[in-house]
Design a protein around this motif. Structure first.
Motif, PDB file in Angstrom:
ATOM      1  N   LEU A 124      19.918  -2.902  50.268  1.00 36.11           N
ATOM      2  CA  LEU A 124      19.620  -1.750  49.422  1.00 36.11           C
ATOM      3  C   LEU A 124      20.221  -0.457  49.943  1.00 36.11           C
ATOM      4  O   LEU A 124      19.898   0.615  49.467  1.00 36.11           O
ATOM      5  N   SER A 125      21.032  -0.548  50.940  1.00 34.23           N
ATOM      6  CA  SER A 125      21.708   0.665  51.394  1.00 34.23           C
ATOM      7  C   SER A 125      23.074   0.302  51.948  1.00 34.23           C
ATOM      8  O   SER A 125      23.313  -0.831  52.360  1.00 34.23           O
ATOM      9  N   TYR A 126      23.943   1.298  51.957  1.00 34.18           N
ATOM     10  CA  TYR A 126      25.287   1.075  52.486  1.00 34.18           C
ATOM     11  C   TYR A 126      25.211   0.681  53.962  1.00 34.18           C
ATOM     12  O   TYR A 126      25.955  -0.174  54.431  1.00 34.18           O
TER      13      TYR A 126
ATOM     14  N   SER B 131      16.469  -1.666  38.904  1.00 30.57           N
ATOM     15  CA  SER B 131      16.363  -1.628  40.358  1.00 30.57           C
ATOM     16  C   SER B 131      15.155  -2.431  40.833  1.00 30.57           C
ATOM     17  O   SER B 131      15.225  -3.190  41.795  1.00 30.57           O
ATOM     18  N   GLN B 132      14.034  -2.264  40.114  1.00 33.61           N
ATOM     19  CA  GLN B 132      12.815  -2.992  40.464  1.00 33.61           C
ATOM     20  C   GLN B 132      13.003  -4.495  40.275  1.00 33.61           C
ATOM     21  O   GLN B 132      12.545  -5.286  41.097  1.00 33.61           O
ATOM     22  N   ASN B 133      13.675  -4.854  39.193  1.00 32.20           N
ATOM     23  CA  ASN B 133      13.923  -6.281  38.946  1.00 32.20           C
ATOM     24  C   ASN B 133      14.755  -6.889  40.061  1.00 32.20           C
ATOM     25  O   ASN B 133      14.491  -7.996  40.523  1.00 32.20           O
ATOM     26  N   ILE B 134      15.778  -6.154  40.477  1.00 28.83           N
ATOM     27  CA  ILE B 134      16.658  -6.684  41.527  1.00 28.83           C
ATOM     28  C   ILE B 134      15.892  -6.816  42.841  1.00 28.83           C
ATOM     29  O   ILE B 134      16.033  -7.813  43.543  1.00 28.83           O
ATOM     30  N   GLU B 135      15.062  -5.850  43.131  1.00 25.71           N
ATOM     31  CA  GLU B 135      14.254  -5.957  44.360  1.00 25.71           C
ATOM     32  C   GLU B 135      13.340  -7.176  44.305  1.00 25.71           C
ATOM     33  O   GLU B 135      13.130  -7.865  45.288  1.00 25.71           O
ATOM     34  N   ARG B 136      12.834  -7.423  43.122  1.00 22.53           N
ATOM     35  CA  ARG B 136      11.933  -8.565  42.941  1.00 22.53           C
ATOM     36  C   ARG B 136      12.694  -9.872  43.167  1.00 22.53           C
ATOM     37  O   ARG B 136      12.208 -10.786  43.822  1.00 22.53           O
TER      38      ARG B 136
ATOM     39  N   ILE C 112       4.760 -11.863  44.498  1.00 23.48           N
ATOM     40  CA  ILE C 112       6.079 -11.233  44.566  1.00 23.48           C
ATOM     41  C   ILE C 112       6.052  -9.899  43.822  1.00 23.48           C
ATOM     42  O   ILE C 112       6.570  -8.901  44.270  1.00 23.48           O
ATOM     43  N   ARG C 113       5.377  -9.918  42.687  1.00 23.50           N
ATOM     44  CA  ARG C 113       5.301  -8.679  41.907  1.00 23.50           C
ATOM     45  C   ARG C 113       4.541  -7.608  42.677  1.00 23.50           C
ATOM     46  O   ARG C 113       4.958  -6.466  42.755  1.00 23.50           O
ATOM     47  N   ARG C 114       3.394  -8.030  43.252  1.00 28.40           N
ATOM     48  CA  ARG C 114       2.574  -7.051  43.967  1.00 28.40           C
ATOM     49  C   ARG C 114       3.350  -6.456  45.139  1.00 28.40           C
ATOM     50  O   ARG C 114       3.351  -5.262  45.356  1.00 28.40           O
ATOM     51  N   LEU C 115       3.996  -7.351  45.877  1.00 33.25           N
ATOM     52  CA  LEU C 115       4.776  -6.896  47.032  1.00 33.25           C
ATOM     53  C   LEU C 115       5.796  -5.856  46.586  1.00 33.25           C
ATOM     54  O   LEU C 115       5.915  -4.794  47.153  1.00 33.25           O
ATOM     55  N   HIS C 116       6.458  -6.202  45.508  1.00 39.89           N
ATOM     56  CA  HIS C 116       7.496  -5.321  44.996  1.00 39.89           C
ATOM     57  C   HIS C 116       6.904  -3.989  44.560  1.00 39.89           C
ATOM     58  O   HIS C 116       7.379  -2.919  44.938  1.00 39.89           O
ATOM     59  N   LEU C 117       5.818  -4.056  43.801  1.00 38.02           N
ATOM     60  CA  LEU C 117       5.249  -2.830  43.269  1.00 38.02           C
ATOM     61  C   LEU C 117       4.731  -1.937  44.372  1.00 38.02           C
ATOM     62  O   LEU C 117       4.884  -0.724  44.327  1.00 38.02           O
ATOM     63  N   LYS C 118       4.156  -2.527  45.416  1.00 42.36           N
ATOM     64  CA  LYS C 118       3.649  -1.715  46.504  1.00 42.36           C
ATOM     65  C   LYS C 118       4.784  -1.010  47.229  1.00 42.36           C
ATOM     66  O   LYS C 118       4.664   0.152  47.581  1.00 42.36           O
ATOM     67  N   ILE C 119       5.867  -1.728  47.456  1.00 39.26           N
ATOM     68  CA  ILE C 119       6.987  -1.110  48.167  1.00 39.26           C
ATOM     69  C   ILE C 119       7.561   0.057  47.360  1.00 39.26           C
ATOM     70  O   ILE C 119       7.785   1.127  47.876  1.00 39.26           O
ATOM     71  N   VAL C 120       7.715  -0.174  46.078  1.00 36.59           N
ATOM     72  CA  VAL C 120       8.244   0.889  45.235  1.00 36.59           C
ATOM     73  C   VAL C 120       7.286   2.067  45.236  1.00 36.59           C
ATOM     74  O   VAL C 120       7.704   3.231  45.333  1.00 36.59           O
ATOM     75  N   GLY C 121       5.987   1.768  45.206  1.00 41.57           N
ATOM     76  CA  GLY C 121       4.994   2.821  45.219  1.00 41.57           C
ATOM     77  C   GLY C 121       5.088   3.670  46.483  1.00 41.57           C
ATOM     78  O   GLY C 121       4.955   4.884  46.453  1.00 41.57           O
TER      79      GLY C 121
ATOM     80  N   LEU D 277      21.146 -10.186  39.606  1.00 40.09           N
ATOM     81  CA  LEU D 277      21.711  -9.811  40.908  1.00 40.09           C
ATOM     82  C   LEU D 277      23.240  -9.788  40.830  1.00 40.09           C
ATOM     83  O   LEU D 277      23.892  -8.897  41.379  1.00 40.09           O
ATOM     84  N   ARG D 278      23.782 -10.772  40.126  1.00 40.18           N
ATOM     85  CA  ARG D 278      25.240 -10.849  40.009  1.00 40.18           C
ATOM     86  C   ARG D 278      25.793  -9.621  39.276  1.00 40.18           C
ATOM     87  O   ARG D 278      26.882  -9.146  39.570  1.00 40.18           O
ATOM     88  N   SER D 279      25.013  -9.118  38.334  1.00 40.55           N
ATOM     89  CA  SER D 279      25.502  -7.988  37.531  1.00 40.55           C
ATOM     90  C   SER D 279      25.477  -6.681  38.312  1.00 40.55           C
ATOM     91  O   SER D 279      26.007  -5.676  37.857  1.00 40.55           O
TER      92      SER D 279
END
Lengths: 196, 212
Positions: free
Chosen positions: A37-39, A119-124, A184-193, B49-51
């Motif tokens: 998620l970062s360069y 972005s959230q979907n990709i993190e998930r 997975i959703r919860r983990l994701h949502l908490k991180i984004v939060g 992810l691919r996109s």
């Protein structure tokens, strides 16, 4: 003076490394950017792969498909590294250190909400992939994300195409189940939060 | 339609490569098949992810990573000390002379391992060619030449390498080998040139001093 014995400029390990890796470096970086998620994280991941490649130079030079090997190493590192430094979403929230900077996606004409959703979907997806076995993760990501052909995967793993296809299907199923998983959703949502 | 058909078409489904009719057939199966529905969701996630656009490769990143690896390799090998012996026995059908270019050509008499090692003086961190004359009484095909470095000495273009080995064909008479020698520290070091052939074994040690 008579005969000149040439001081054979045999390629140095550095030159050999550059000859093997440079043609695949852009693909490696692209894969690293997709899964980090970062360069900075992408650069670190690419460098880790290069260190391993440097150590296996002899092997890499004889490989028919070095790109597949390099990507496999990268996905293994992606899974292993994240597991090693795995911490709970609460820890992440407490320290203020999320999984990285907000994603810089190719936004095109997308609205801010769409960019955030994506972005959230990709993190998930990334979180779910980290829950897979490293070999499974590498295989499915190489084929479905990085476009490595079944033939390359066969050459790399020594398995027949039918077996590879079955493994890919099983892993997609597992990933699909993980993506439906509330954890997975919860983990994701908490991180984004925690990032806000 | 069977699960196996879906298995084969899944990537095409999520990539939008199927015709509307094919897609509809697949969707009908997926709607009634838990396994394929799960696989479909997995494939959709991977397609997302691919996109993701990874952006362009930052300029100079490969060179940066490569340079880091080179430094790392240097650190790993920098402290090594290889063999620093002066000579070894064996049938001597060839003789090595160091031609140190300080004030003309200096030749070592052949078969004189007890002689003091010739000295070669270089400016610190600047490479200078060391010419080594290899004299043989007969032509030597596929002779192995090994150059070993000890102490603060390097060959230009071979950073971190302490030993180089290769094969060469030598003609009867004098053969010249030029080595771009560099001192990396004021203490200097040694360059050891070894010739190996079934008909000949010989070694030459040249002391390298840094001229500060």
């Amino acid at each position: 003076m008579g005969n000149v014995v040439s001081f054979r400029r045999a390629p140095t390990p550095q030159q050999r490394f550059e000859a093997v890796i440079e043609p695949h470096f852009e693909a490696l970086y692209g894969a690293a950017r997709r899964m980090t998620l970062s360069y900075h994280d992408a650069e670190d991941l690419v460098q880790e792969v290069c260190i391993k490649a440097f150590a296996h130079l002899d092997r890499l030079e004889t490989m028919e498909y070095p790109r597949a090997w390099l990507l496999k190493v990268m996905y293994h590192l992606f899974v292993d590294n994240k597991r090693r430094e795995e911490r709970s979403a609460i820890d992440a929230a407490a320290t203020g250190q999320d999984a990285g900077q907000p994603e810089t996606l190719d936004s095109g004409e997308a609205s801010l909400d769409e960019i955030i959703d994506r972005s959230q979907n990709i993190e998930r997806v990334l979180n779910a992939m980290r829950c897979l076995d490293p070999d499974q993760c590498a295989l499915v990501a190489m084929h479905d994300v990085e476009g490595v052909s079944i033939a390359e995967l066969c050459a790399m793993t020594g398995q027949p195409a039918g077996t590879i296809r079955s493994q890919l299907h099983r892993t997609r199923r597992k990933l699909g189940r993980l993506l439906s998983n509330d954890a997975i959703r919860r983990l994701h949502l908490k991180i984004v939060g925690a990032n806000r | 339609m069977k699960c196996q058909d879906i298995e084969h078409k899944l990537v095409d489904i999520v990539s939008g490569k199927l015709t509307p009719t094919e897609l509809e057939d697949c969707r009908q199966h997926i709607a009634h098949c838990v396994a394929c529905d799960e696989a479909m969701r997995g494939a959709e996630g991977l397609a997302e992810l691919r996109s993701r656009d990874p952006g362009s490769l930052p300029a100079g990143l490969f060179e940066t990573v490569s340079a880091r690896l080179e430094r790392r390799a240097d650190q790993d090998t920098g402290g090594n000390r290889f063999w620093t012996g002066t000579a070894f026995g064996g049938a001597v059908a060839a003789s090595l002379f160091a031609l140190a270019l300080i004030s003309g050509w200096i030749q070592l008499p052949p078969n004189a391992p007890d002689q003091a090692a010739p000295e070669f003086i270089v400016a610190l961190s600047e490479s200078r060619d060391l010419n080594v004359a290899i004299e043989t009484e007969q032509a030597l095909a596929n002779a192995t030449i090994t150059v070993t470095l000890s102490g603060g000495v390097e060959l230009a273009g071979y950073t971190g390498q302490r030993q180089l080995s290769w094969e060469a064909n030598l003609v009867a008479g004098v053969n010249r080998l030029t080595l771009p020698v560099k001192a990396t520290g004021i203490a200097g070091g040694q360059v050891i040139v070894q010739l190996l052939h079934p008909n000949s074994e010989q070694v030459l040690v040249v002391g390298v001093k840094a001229n500060t």
